[in-house]
Every structure is written in C-alpha cells, then in structure tokens.
Design an enzyme around this catalytic site. Sequence first.
Site, mmCIF file in Angstrom:
data_model
loop_
_atom_site.group_PDB
_atom_site.id
_atom_site.type_symbol
_atom_site.label_atom_id
_atom_site.label_comp_id
_atom_site.label_asym_id
_atom_site.label_seq_id
_atom_site.Cartn_x
_atom_site.Cartn_y
_atom_site.Cartn_z
ATOM 1 C CE LYS A 83 -4.494 0.505 2.464
ATOM 2 N NZ LYS A 83 -5.114 0.659 3.845
HETATM 3 C C1 E4P Z 1 -8.406 1.421 3.958
HETATM 4 O O1 E4P Z 1 -7.654 0.611 3.246
HETATM 5 C C2 E4P Z 1 -8.113 2.052 5.164
HETATM 6 O O2 E4P Z 1 -7.532 1.237 6.099
HETATM 7 C C3 E4P Z 1 -9.461 2.442 5.893
HETATM 8 O O3 E4P Z 1 -10.474 1.916 5.039
HETATM 9 C C4 E4P Z 1 -9.316 3.945 6.462
HETATM 10 O O4 E4P Z 1 -10.532 4.088 7.079
HETATM 11 P P1 E4P Z 1 -10.813 5.257 8.039
HETATM 12 O O5 E4P Z 1 -11.244 6.620 7.366
HETATM 13 O O6 E4P Z 1 -12.084 4.628 8.967
HETATM 14 O O7 E4P Z 1 -9.606 5.468 8.870
#
Ligand code: E4P
Length: 215
Positions: A83
């Site tokens: 990522k």
């Molecule tokens: C996605 O890969 C992220 O880990 C996640 O959806 C972020 O979500 P949040 O805005 O609730 O932290």
Amino acid sequence: MKFFLDTANIEDIKKYASWGVISGVTTNPTLIAKEDVSLEKRIKEIAEVVDGPISAEVIATDLEGMLEEGRKYAKWHKNIYVKVPATPEGLQAVKIFKKEGIHTNLTLVFSAGQALLAAKAGADLISPFIGRLDDVCEDGMALIAEIAQIFQNYNIKSELLVASIRHPRHVIEAAMIGADIATIPAEVIDKMIKHPLTDKGIEKFLEDWEKVANK
Ligand code: E4P
C-alpha cells in the site's frame, strides 16, 4: 463485489473468515498500532487465515524508502499488496513494483484525478476513502460513482476498492454503483447481518414450535 476486512485484529479476521464472506484484508499503520504487534508478525498471521490480497502499508514517504519497505513486505507472502500513498513518489513506486511483479494498492485517494493517475501507473487496487470525504462535508459516494464511470469508459483493469466505510449503506450504495471491492470494518459487517425482523421472526418461530414440540 468482493468484501475485504478493514482491520489488523486477528480474532476478527478469523471470525468473519469463518462466515465465508472475506476475500482479503486491508491494514494501515493506525490499525496495526491498535494491535500492539509487529507488522511482519501480524501480516504473516493474517496470511494463514485468509487466502487473498492482504494490504501492508509503507511508512516511508520517499521513493527509495517505499521501495525498500515494499520489497521486504512482498517477501513475506505471495498475497501481499504493498500500500502506497497517492503522491508522486507513490506513483513512481507503483510503476517500479509492477515491473518487479509486486502487487500494489494506492491508498489515501480523494479525487478522480488521483485514481486515474494510479490506474495509468499500474496500481492493482485503488482506494478512495469515502468516509473521510463525508466527514468534511464532501460526497464520498459521488467520487466512487465518478471513478467507476471512468474505469468503465476505458475498460481500466485496476480494481476500485471502496475504503473508509462507516455504515452498511456505504456498502450497498458502492455495490449498486458496481465497485469491485469494499473493505469493511468489523462493526459494519455486524450491522449488515443484524435485522430486528430476523430476531423477531426467530423468536416467534421458537414460541410457536414450543406449542407442538411435544405432540
Ligand atoms: C483502507 O484501506 C483504510 O485502511 C481504511 O478504510 C481507512 O478508514 P478510516 O477512514 O476509517 O480510517
């Protein structure tokens, strides 16, 4: 539409994997920090439970650092998706990882422009954060609709992964738009299966059955 679990909690991952609804897992530094465990240990544990893409996020913001971390993660398991953030360095990293056969997930996407660039660079997964857009009075789902339309127009192969999901309607609306993947927090999956009429229905069936059970 595939469902990923948006958590680094191994018990939750085992629980929802046992329901047969999870095709992958997304983690991020915040989710790992909540678990008080090393990224390597947790990613390897997740890989034993889920046979599908597992996203592990780089901490570095410079290209060399991203490449070093991503190459290290990719050695942990064949299902690792590195990522990287939607930055110029992130795009460069995606391009290089692609050449090396390392899968990527472009994260922290907040515009269709970023999504298009990510697709051009060759990202396998593209993650717009809809809840965080809603949080600042923007329309996260409108962004999903825009990106889905663009990807359809040009038959783009990158998968649209809806992230930062806050409630079941987010999942349903993303599915209606035709997004490829939703990464869902555990509490949202719990809300999706729960319905008061189901509970009431079970209660009534049991109550009626009691009347004839001993006949
Ligand atoms: C996605 O890969 C992220 O880990 C996640 O959806 C972020 O979500 P949040 O805005 O609730 O932290």
